[in-house]
Enzyme design. Sequence first.
Site, PDB file in Angstrom:
ATOM      1  N   GLU A 156       0.814  -1.245   0.067  1.00  0.00           N
ATOM      2  CA  GLU A 156      -0.010   0.039  -0.111  1.00  0.00           C
ATOM      3  C   GLU A 156       0.854   1.348  -0.062  1.00  0.00           C
ATOM      4  O   GLU A 156       0.527   2.367   0.895  1.00  0.00           O
ATOM      5  CB  GLU A 156      -1.062  -0.061   1.061  1.00  0.00           C
ATOM      6  N   ASN A 200       1.714  -4.922  -3.238  1.00  0.00           N
ATOM      7  CA  ASN A 200       0.280  -5.248  -2.926  1.00  0.00           C
ATOM      8  C   ASN A 200      -0.240  -4.073  -2.513  1.00  0.00           C
ATOM      9  O   ASN A 200       0.166  -3.366  -1.874  1.00  0.00           O
ATOM     10  CB  ASN A 200       0.235  -6.396  -1.528  1.00  0.00           C
ATOM     11  N   HIS A 236     -10.725  -5.808  -1.563  1.00  0.00           N
ATOM     12  CA  HIS A 236     -11.708  -5.459  -0.494  1.00  0.00           C
ATOM     13  C   HIS A 236     -12.910  -4.554  -1.000  1.00  0.00           C
ATOM     14  O   HIS A 236     -12.773  -3.476  -1.309  1.00  0.00           O
ATOM     15  CB  HIS A 236     -11.064  -4.551   0.547  1.00  0.00           C
ATOM     16  N   GLU A 279      -6.659 -10.083  -1.060  1.00  0.00           N
ATOM     17  CA  GLU A 279      -7.342 -10.086  -0.020  1.00  0.00           C
ATOM     18  C   GLU A 279      -8.894  -9.862  -0.122  1.00  0.00           C
ATOM     19  O   GLU A 279      -9.579  -9.161   0.377  1.00  0.00           O
ATOM     20  CB  GLU A 279      -7.008  -8.745   0.905  1.00  0.00           C
ATOM     21  N   ASP A 281     -12.658  -9.740  -0.134  1.00  0.00           N
ATOM     22  CA  ASP A 281     -13.912  -9.795   0.830  1.00  0.00           C
ATOM     23  C   ASP A 281     -14.960  -8.966   0.320  1.00  0.00           C
ATOM     24  O   ASP A 281     -14.734  -7.838  -0.514  1.00  0.00           O
ATOM     25  CB  ASP A 281     -13.902  -9.775   2.123  1.00  0.00           C
TER      26      ASP A 281
HETATM   27  O1  G3I Z   1      -4.413  -8.540  19.228  1.00  0.00           O
HETATM   28  C1  G3I Z   1      -4.773  -7.082  19.737  1.00  0.00           C
HETATM   29  C2  G3I Z   1      -5.534  -7.360  20.948  1.00  0.00           C
HETATM   30  O2  G3I Z   1      -4.708  -7.904  21.837  1.00  0.00           O
HETATM   31  C3  G3I Z   1      -5.870  -5.681  21.443  1.00  0.00           C
HETATM   32  O3  G3I Z   1      -6.791  -6.096  22.477  1.00  0.00           O
HETATM   33  C4  G3I Z   1      -6.674  -5.202  20.409  1.00  0.00           C
HETATM   34  C5  G3I Z   1      -7.005  -3.835  20.551  1.00  0.00           C
HETATM   35  O4  G3I Z   1      -7.305  -2.919  19.672  1.00  0.00           O
HETATM   36  O5  G3I Z   1      -5.710  -5.113  19.114  1.00  0.00           O
HETATM   37  C6  G3I Z   1      -5.693  -6.416  18.826  1.00  0.00           C
HETATM   38  O6  G3I Z   1      -4.907  -6.368  17.674  1.00  0.00           O
HETATM   39  C7  G3I Z   1      -5.578  -5.606  16.461  1.00  0.00           C
HETATM   40  C8  G3I Z   1      -5.161  -6.685  15.356  1.00  0.00           C
HETATM   41  O7  G3I Z   1      -5.626  -6.288  14.229  1.00  0.00           O
HETATM   42  C9  G3I Z   1      -5.727  -8.154  15.707  1.00  0.00           C
HETATM   43  O8  G3I Z   1      -7.236  -7.882  15.636  1.00  0.00           O
HETATM   44  C10 G3I Z   1      -4.728  -4.625  16.254  1.00  0.00           C
HETATM   45  O9  G3I Z   1      -5.056  -3.461  16.879  1.00  0.00           O
HETATM   46  C11 G3I Z   1      -5.325  -3.957  14.806  1.00  0.00           C
HETATM   47  O10 G3I Z   1      -4.531  -2.679  14.247  1.00  0.00           O
HETATM   48  C12 G3I Z   1      -5.028  -5.105  13.723  1.00  0.00           C
HETATM   49  O11 G3I Z   1      -5.590  -4.589  12.444  1.00  0.00           O
HETATM   50  C13 G3I Z   1      -5.167  -5.398  11.303  1.00  0.00           C
HETATM   51  C14 G3I Z   1      -4.655  -4.440  10.254  1.00  0.00           C
HETATM   52  O12 G3I Z   1      -4.309  -5.116   9.171  1.00  0.00           O
HETATM   53  C15 G3I Z   1      -3.524  -3.849  10.646  1.00  0.00           C
HETATM   54  O13 G3I Z   1      -2.449  -4.282  11.003  1.00  0.00           O
HETATM   55  C16 G3I Z   1      -6.318  -6.372  10.877  1.00  0.00           C
HETATM   56  O14 G3I Z   1      -6.353  -7.442  11.763  1.00  0.00           O
HETATM   57  C17 G3I Z   1      -6.094  -6.966   9.502  1.00  0.00           C
HETATM   58  O15 G3I Z   1      -6.954  -7.687   8.881  1.00  0.00           O
HETATM   59  C18 G3I Z   1      -5.598  -5.837   8.535  1.00  0.00           C
HETATM   60  O16 G3I Z   1      -5.302  -6.310   7.218  1.00  0.00           O
HETATM   61  C19 G3I Z   1      -4.898  -5.587   6.412  1.00  0.00           C
HETATM   62  C20 G3I Z   1      -3.727  -5.966   5.296  1.00  0.00           C
HETATM   63  O17 G3I Z   1      -2.747  -6.069   6.320  1.00  0.00           O
HETATM   64  C21 G3I Z   1      -3.284  -5.058   4.338  1.00  0.00           C
HETATM   65  N1  G3I Z   1      -4.375  -4.774   3.424  1.00  0.00           N
HETATM   66  C22 G3I Z   1      -5.656  -4.306   4.258  1.00  0.00           C
HETATM   67  C23 G3I Z   1      -6.181  -5.184   5.216  1.00  0.00           C
HETATM   68  C24 G3I Z   1      -7.464  -4.884   5.917  1.00  0.00           C
HETATM   69  O18 G3I Z   1      -7.225  -3.499   6.646  1.00  0.00           O
END
Ligand code: G3I
Length: 362
Positions: A156, A200, A236, A279, A281
């Site tokens: 990105e 990506n 997405h 990715e 959905d």
């Molecule tokens: O695991 C912690 C948890 O312990 C805590 O209590 C909670 C509080 O906010 O956060 C949890 O971590 C989160 C994690 O997802 C797991 O749910 C992070 O805050 C959150 O930032 C993270 O978001 C991820 C995001 O990327 C940022 O890394 C999403 O799951 C994930 O689906 C998303 O994936 C991205 C791809 O990497 C790139 N393209 C877009 C895609 C969707 O946004």
Amino acid sequence: MATHLSFVLQLAIITSCAAARESQPTIAILRDLGKAAGLFIGSAAGVSHFQNDSQYNLTLGQQFSLVTPENACKWTATEPSNGKFDFTECDFILNVAMTFKQVFRGHNLCWGVHNPSWLQKLAGNKTALIDVLTRHVHTVASRYKGKAYAWDVVNEAVLDNPTSNQTLKTNIWYPAVSNYIDLAFKTAHEADPQAKLFYNDYNSEGLNGKSNAIYEMLKSMIQRGIPVHGVGLQSHFTLGDDFTKMKNPKLGRPAPSYNDMAANIKRLADLGLEVHITELDVSFAGGTGTEQQKLQQQAEVYGNVLKACLSNKMCKNYEVWGYIDKYSWRKSNYEPDLFDSNYKPKPCFDTVAAMLQNKTVV
Ligand code: G3I
């Protein structure tokens, strides 16, 4: 942590093997259908779901031939403190992939956002940024040398609305390290010469200003000898055609037409690049009508994306960003995935299975 995760994995595998013996699947197996069509069928996977839900493991293993760690190999997980690497979670997903004879697709080595706070604090410090970028990319890619089929090396980086003056997003890397994309790819290639290295991005699946800019960037990289081998089209999407939804990525963007997506895949493939749907959905956020109508519209989008991928042999991976609504990074009530929250295959699953079965290629 490592011991705990490996114990949980073993337990989950025992459970899933026993369950697989007890119940022959009565639904289509996408990974087998994909194999016959020359396509990986992938899903992102989250570590915590294995710990809390034994059925998660079973369906992931049955249905998918490729796995991407949703968050487990990102910088936050693998280098949470400066110079202190932790591969517990990333290894866990690799072990899942190996157990189920799935291809492991690494995600990601360099991103401008969602980085650990120590890294964000280096913004603007060119020398330090070059040092940590090369060390991180080299260390992570080396650890999975020979095991990762592919890596999303840079994620990105391109602006949503690029102009003739500026293509790249301003972030911790840019403009401080103006060649950071080249640097990341060269470093990854040195560390793992066999891995296919991908760029990506989202909102670049069809033909638009952003996908044009990405096409030009990749063409230039290839011409300059930068080792880039593939491009990820995240996909997405949301139902409906309200482009104001673009302001909130959690809601998704309307899908491009089949023709636009097939044309974009073709021009990227013509550069010699492998194309992955990385990715996919399809959120209900922009949809109208009854639940049944939305499920049907959603199935059409899943089908169009598959049809576009099947239209070019360089498109080798059809991958969803999580396969079950309840664990989607989007709100689960947007119902974006192939399975409902009770592991029931949805109409979009049936469409994908039928299309793979009939290999509906244009
Ligand atoms: O695991 C912690 C948890 O312990 C805590 O209590 C909670 C509080 O906010 O956060 C949890 O971590 C989160 C994690 O997802 C797991 O749910 C992070 O805050 C959150 O930032 C993270 O978001 C991820 C995001 O990327 C940022 O890394 C999403 O799951 C994930 O689906 C998303 O994936 C991205 C791809 O990497 C790139 N393209 C877009 C895609 C969707 O946004």
